[in-house]
Design a protein around this motif. Structure first.
Motif, PDB file in Angstrom:
ATOM      1  N   LEU A  57       0.852  -1.187   0.000  1.00 51.38           N
ATOM      2  CA  LEU A  57       0.000   0.000   0.000  1.00 51.38           C
ATOM      3  C   LEU A  57       0.884   1.231   0.000  1.00 51.38           C
ATOM      4  O   LEU A  57       1.948   1.244   0.624  1.00 51.38           O
ATOM      5  N   ALA A  58       0.423   2.253  -0.696  1.00 48.96           N
ATOM      6  CA  ALA A  58       1.186   3.496  -0.755  1.00 48.96           C
ATOM      7  C   ALA A  58       0.809   4.398   0.404  1.00 48.96           C
ATOM      8  O   ALA A  58      -0.349   4.440   0.830  1.00 48.96           O
ATOM      9  N   VAL A  59       1.804   5.108   0.884  1.00 51.55           N
ATOM     10  CA  VAL A  59       1.587   6.124   1.920  1.00 51.55           C
ATOM     11  C   VAL A  59       1.775   7.478   1.257  1.00 51.55           C
ATOM     12  O   VAL A  59       2.828   7.758   0.672  1.00 51.55           O
ATOM     13  N   THR A  60       0.753   8.327   1.320  1.00 52.70           N
ATOM     14  CA  THR A  60       0.813   9.618   0.621  1.00 52.70           C
ATOM     15  C   THR A  60       0.462  10.757   1.563  1.00 52.70           C
ATOM     16  O   THR A  60      -0.179  10.566   2.616  1.00 52.70           O
ATOM     17  N   ALA A  61       0.872  11.945   1.165  1.00 50.69           N
ATOM     18  CA  ALA A  61       0.462  13.162   1.858  1.00 50.69           C
ATOM     19  C   ALA A  61      -0.914  13.572   1.344  1.00 50.69           C
ATOM     20  O   ALA A  61      -1.458  12.973   0.413  1.00 50.69           O
ATOM     21  N   GLY A  62      -1.456  14.599   1.925  1.00 46.28           N
ATOM     22  CA  GLY A  62      -2.782  15.040   1.540  1.00 46.28           C
ATOM     23  C   GLY A  62      -2.884  15.498   0.102  1.00 46.28           C
ATOM     24  O   GLY A  62      -3.953  15.416  -0.522  1.00 46.28           O
ATOM     25  N   ASP A  63      -1.775  15.999  -0.488  1.00 51.40           N
ATOM     26  CA  ASP A  63      -1.820  16.481  -1.865  1.00 51.40           C
ATOM     27  C   ASP A  63      -1.471  15.401  -2.885  1.00 51.40           C
ATOM     28  O   ASP A  63      -1.283  15.681  -4.070  1.00 51.40           O
ATOM     29  N   GLY A  64      -1.365  14.132  -2.461  1.00 54.47           N
ATOM     30  CA  GLY A  64      -1.100  13.032  -3.387  1.00 54.47           C
ATOM     31  C   GLY A  64       0.364  12.709  -3.570  1.00 54.47           C
ATOM     32  O   GLY A  64       0.698  11.777  -4.306  1.00 54.47           O
ATOM     33  N   ARG A  65       1.240  13.457  -2.918  1.00 52.66           N
ATOM     34  CA  ARG A  65       2.654  13.142  -3.007  1.00 52.66           C
ATOM     35  C   ARG A  65       2.931  11.836  -2.285  1.00 52.66           C
ATOM     36  O   ARG A  65       2.424  11.592  -1.188  1.00 52.66           O
ATOM     37  N   VAL A  66       3.769  10.999  -2.903  1.00 51.08           N
ATOM     38  CA  VAL A  66       4.080   9.693  -2.328  1.00 51.08           C
ATOM     39  C   VAL A  66       5.166   9.858  -1.275  1.00 51.08           C
ATOM     40  O   VAL A  66       6.236  10.407  -1.552  1.00 51.08           O
ATOM     41  N   LEU A  67       4.863   9.365  -0.059  1.00 50.06           N
ATOM     42  CA  LEU A  67       5.828   9.427   1.039  1.00 50.06           C
ATOM     43  C   LEU A  67       6.577   8.117   1.217  1.00 50.06           C
ATOM     44  O   LEU A  67       7.705   8.113   1.721  1.00 50.06           O
ATOM     45  N   GLY A  68       5.946   7.018   0.828  1.00 55.09           N
ATOM     46  CA  GLY A  68       6.590   5.717   0.997  1.00 55.09           C
ATOM     47  C   GLY A  68       5.675   4.591   0.573  1.00 55.09           C
ATOM     48  O   GLY A  68       4.576   4.803   0.046  1.00 55.09           O
ATOM     49  N   LEU A  69       6.139   3.377   0.846  1.00 56.87           N
ATOM     50  CA  LEU A  69       5.414   2.173   0.465  1.00 56.87           C
ATOM     51  C   LEU A  69       5.532   1.162   1.595  1.00 56.87           C
ATOM     52  O   LEU A  69       6.624   0.938   2.119  1.00 56.87           O
ATOM     53  N   VAL A  70       4.420   0.552   1.990  1.00 57.62           N
ATOM     54  CA  VAL A  70       4.417  -0.471   3.035  1.00 57.62           C
ATOM     55  C   VAL A  70       4.061  -1.795   2.392  1.00 57.62           C
ATOM     56  O   VAL A  70       2.950  -1.968   1.871  1.00 57.62           O
ATOM     57  N   ASP A  71       4.986  -2.765   2.419  1.00 61.11           N
ATOM     58  CA  ASP A  71       4.704  -4.062   1.788  1.00 61.11           C
ATOM     59  C   ASP A  71       4.369  -5.099   2.836  1.00 61.11           C
ATOM     60  O   ASP A  71       4.479  -4.861   4.052  1.00 61.11           O
ATOM     61  N   ARG A  72       3.971  -6.270   2.386  1.00 60.73           N
ATOM     62  CA  ARG A  72       3.515  -7.334   3.294  1.00 60.73           C
ATOM     63  C   ARG A  72       4.614  -7.789   4.248  1.00 60.73           C
ATOM     64  O   ARG A  72       4.358  -8.065   5.437  1.00 60.73           O
ATOM     65  N   LEU A  73       5.835  -7.906   3.754  1.00 63.02           N
ATOM     66  CA  LEU A  73       6.921  -8.403   4.588  1.00 63.02           C
ATOM     67  C   LEU A  73       7.201  -7.451   5.749  1.00 63.02           C
ATOM     68  O   LEU A  73       7.452  -7.893   6.886  1.00 63.02           O
ATOM     69  N   ALA A  74       7.139  -6.147   5.480  1.00 65.94           N
ATOM     70  CA  ALA A  74       7.376  -5.177   6.551  1.00 65.94           C
ATOM     71  C   ALA A  74       6.304  -5.270   7.623  1.00 65.94           C
ATOM     72  O   ALA A  74       6.588  -5.168   8.827  1.00 65.94           O
ATOM     73  N   LEU A  75       5.043  -5.468   7.206  1.00 66.62           N
ATOM     74  CA  LEU A  75       3.953  -5.573   8.183  1.00 66.62           C
ATOM     75  C   LEU A  75       4.037  -6.869   8.975  1.00 66.62           C
ATOM     76  O   LEU A  75       3.715  -6.903  10.176  1.00 66.62           O
TER      77      LEU A  75
END
Length: 397
Positions: A57-75
């Motif tokens: 899943l992507a992690v974004t700011a309110g304006d749609g800028r991508v801040l990072g990515l969380v994958d299954r292995l990290a969770l």
């Protein structure tokens, strides 16, 4: 939600059946809503559990800028499920624009982030989040593109083969239609030249008749070369093989060109051992190859130059027939052009002679049809040596 839009735009005015669409990264983007940096990881884990095909899943700011990515292995390795998403995200995920071709996406993965094949990557549109891409989707779409391109290439090959067959049939038909009146013209011109039915008062008429007959023979040679080259390109040129007396054919070819060479102020010498063995070959095509090489040599040799026809059996048993001239020679670029059908070397000397550019490429095809090769040694102002090399198994008849 996991199936990206399968459609892809086809360039305007281009039929879809003719040109395979260029597949781009937008086709890989699963439009899964992103999460904010403060979303609890438990929520992300539940969403991924509900969608087994989604890698991250992507992690974004309110304006749609991508801040990072969380994958299954990290969770899976996270101790506190209530921790915010920012603690589990990769702050530097692979980012690709939606209009990137699939090959560029694969190149970016291999170069910048190989782990993105399993962890996923972010597809952007105008620098803002569009969706999540996965290695599985990339492989599937790449395979689809390969199938499309293969189908397109197969159709192009079949179309080229049909065109070659049509061209060969056309040349065969037209050569027959042209030969009939041309033979009649040449026959009547020779009758006039030889004054078979009585003397001609004005000797200029005999000269004109000889010119007509010579022009007819040149045109007939051109028709034969066109037909042979067309058949060679289509793989339909066949050999009428027999045990050929190489010495007789070589000497006869040199004799045929001697008048033309004399008019150009060029001498033709032969250096042929009397014990040259017979060759299992097509006699007419062997003569055609030698005449082509001798004619080219005369054409590009200035007055007072010499063209020499050599023959020998090499140590490995191959039969070599070489035509050496003291002419202008060729650069590498000129040689490449000369080996192309219709290729014309742009030189003042060459423009003084009639030529179609068919002789050398046809000769190369003909010697290769015999299982041999055409060796060329040339350089500017050093002359040219062209050698027909016939395999040992053909030597001896």
């Amino acid at each position: 939600m996991l199936d990206p839009d399968p459609t892809s735009p086809v360039p305007s005015g281009t039929p879809e059946t003719e040109v395979a669409p260029v597949l781009v990264a937008a086709l890989l983007a699963v439009r899964e809503p992103p999460v904010g940096p403060d979303a609890p990881c438990r929520t992300l884990r539940d969403r991924l559990a509900a969608q087994p095909g989604l890698p991250a899943l992507a992690v974004t700011a309110g304006d749609g800028r991508v801040l990072g990515l969380v994958d299954r292995l990290a969770l899976a390795g996270l101790a506190d499920p209530e921790a915010p998403a920012r603690t589990a995200m990769d702050p530097a995920p692979l980012l690709v624009e939606a209009d990137f071709p699939l090959c560029e996406v694969a190149r970016r993965i291999m170069r910048d982030k190989p782990g993105a094949l399993s962890s996923g990557f972010v597809v952007l549109e105008n620098g803002r989040y569009l969706g999540i891409g996965s290695g599985v989707a990339l492989l599937a779409r790449t395979d689809e593109q390969i199938v499309q391109r293969t189908r397109q290439l197969d159709e192009a090959r079949r179309a080229a083969e049909r065109a070659n067959r049509a061209k060969t049939a056309f040349f065969a038909c037209m050569s027959h239609e042209i030969r009939t009146p041309l033979n009649a013209m040449m026959g009547f011109a020779e009758l006039l030249e030889q004054e078979v039915l009585g003397p001609i008062a004005n000797p200029l008429y005999r000269d004109y008749a000889r010119d007509i007959a010579e022009s007819g023979r040149h045109l007939m040679d051109l028709i034969n070369d066109l037909l042979d080259l067309s058949k060679a390109e289509a793989g339909r040129l066949e050999l009428a093989e027999s045990a050929v007396d190489v010495l007789r054919v070589a000497v006869g070819s040199a004799r045929l060109l001697s008048d033309r060479a004399a008019r150009a102020g060029v001498g033709i010498d032969t250096d042929l051992p009397p014990d040259l063995p017979p060759l299992r070959a097509d006699e007419r095509k062997l003569r055609q190859m030698l005449l082509n090489l001798l004619s080219n040599a005369v054409k590009f040799t200035p007055p007072d130059g010499v063209v020499t026809l050599n023959g020998r059996v090499a140590a490995d048993g191959t039969l070599c027939l070489s035509v050496h001239d003291t002419g202008i020679g060729m650069t590498a670029d000129e040689l490449e052009k000369a080996l192309e059908p219709w290729g014309q070397i742009d030189s003042a000397l060459g423009r003084n002679h009639i030529g179609t550019g068919l002789g050398l490429p046809l000769t190369k095809r003909l010697v290769e049809l015999h299982g041999g090769r055409l060796d060329i040694d040339t350089a500017p102002d050093r002359g040219t040596t062209m050698t027909l090399v016939f395999p040992a198994e053909r030597v001896g008849g």
